[in-house]
Write a protein that holds these residues in place. Structure first.
Motif: not given
Length: 327
Positions: A45, A41, A36, A98, A43, A34, A95, A326
């Motif tokens: 994976e 935020v 910020e 996003d 993200r 994550e 991330a 996302w």
């Protein structure tokens, strides 16, 4: 600009054992990044893969080593130069995609140059097992248009015949995960063609696939473990007719899109693939999946439960991700 990076491991139970030629697992261990910035935020994976020398700890360490750079404003393009392809870079790259989308109000697919995202139809995976067990699994999934079955050992033809009998209307993709020898492939491929198999993924070990040069397979061959980044494409084009592009291998959506463009320029078909993970890992791959000849993004279907705001599956059809998930 003020940024803060956090990273953690998560574990997600599977519905049952997921078995391939190299082993089995009952949970998906993933890394979630994550980033910020200004109260927003982003993200990403990723799934570390032991077969490529990655562990949860090694990829967490790689990400934490880049914390200062990311928090000082490192962008996606700069990331490609400072981190190798793999799970750590994938989590960071996704991330950042996003985060950019949420800060700009511009969806990630727009930044990728697309006019929109269309639903895609995914394969559904049948784990490696005895022919009867694979037939039972296939019978339960016989309404799905594409089944991907794992092979890689004695009895492979019986496995495929059993699945074909149990799901006569489904198209079949066969995935050996490097589990065959060249003579096995030469013997098996004509039989798979007879059974209507449309693709064989990674039949040989990546280190041995030079043997495929000059081999006229009666079934389309697709590189998986042999294809990571653009650097691998020239060799793949001499040995395969398709490539399975996975964000965890490429090191993120940025490189994956570049691999897909170059693969198509070389005349290769594109398969959009995944590791077993949640919808957060699949959502960026939905951009890659646009226009792919084969899509294999069934990871969330193999989990006991998915994360909140997960992708919507209607049978095997995946709807584009909501912005809350996302991008």
């Amino acid at each position: 600009m003020s940024r803060r990076l956090s990273v953690r491991e998560e574990r997600w139970l599977l519905r049952g054992a997921f078995v391939i030629s190299r082993g089995a697992k009952t949970e998906a261990r993933v890394i979630v990044v994550e980033i910020e910035q200004d109260g927003v935020v982003g993200r990403g994976e990723a799934v570390p893969y032991a077969h490529y020398g990655q562990t949860i700890d090694s990829e967490l360490e790689r990400i934490r080593a880049l914390r200062a750079d990311v928090e000082c404003g490192l962008g996606r393009l700069e990331l490609q130069a400072v981190a190798p392809a793999g799970a750590a870079r994938n989590a960071l790259d996704c991330a950042l995609w996003d985060l950019e989308a949420k800060l700009s109000g511009k969806r990630a697919w727009e930044s990728a140059g697309l006019s929109g995202l269309s639903p895609v139809t995914t394969c559904f995976t049948i784990s490696l097992g005895e022919p009867d067990a694979m037939a039972r699994a296939a019978r339960l999934a016989a309404d799905r248009p594409i089944l991907k079955l794992k092979i890689g050992g004695p009895g492979d033809l019986d496995r495929v015949e059993s699945v074909r009998d149990a799901a006569p209307s489904s198209r079949l993709v066969v995935d050996a995960n490097e589990g065959l020898e060249f003579e096995d492939l030469r013997r098996l491929a004509p039989e798979l063609a007879r059974l209507g198999v449309l693709m064989i993924e990674q039949p040989l070990r990546a280190s041995d696939d030079a043997a495929l040069e000059g081999y006229a397979s009666p079934v389309l061959l697709c590189a998986d473990e042999s294809l990571h980044t653009r650097a691998d494409l020239a060799a793949c084009a001499r040995r395969y007719g398709a490539v399975n592009i996975k964000l965890d291998k490429c090191g993120g959506l940025t490189e994956a899109l570049a691999v897909a463009a170059q693969a198509r320029a070389l005349g290769l078909q594109v398969m959009a693939g995944c590791m077993v993970a949640t919808s957060l890992a699949m959502a960026p791959a939905m951009i890659l999946a646009q226009g792919a000849q084969v899509v294999d993004l069934d990871g969330p279907l193999l989990l006991a439960r998915d994360r909140e705001h997960g992708l919507t599956f209607t049978g095997s059809v995946i709807a584009p991700p909501d912005g809350e998930l996302w991008g």
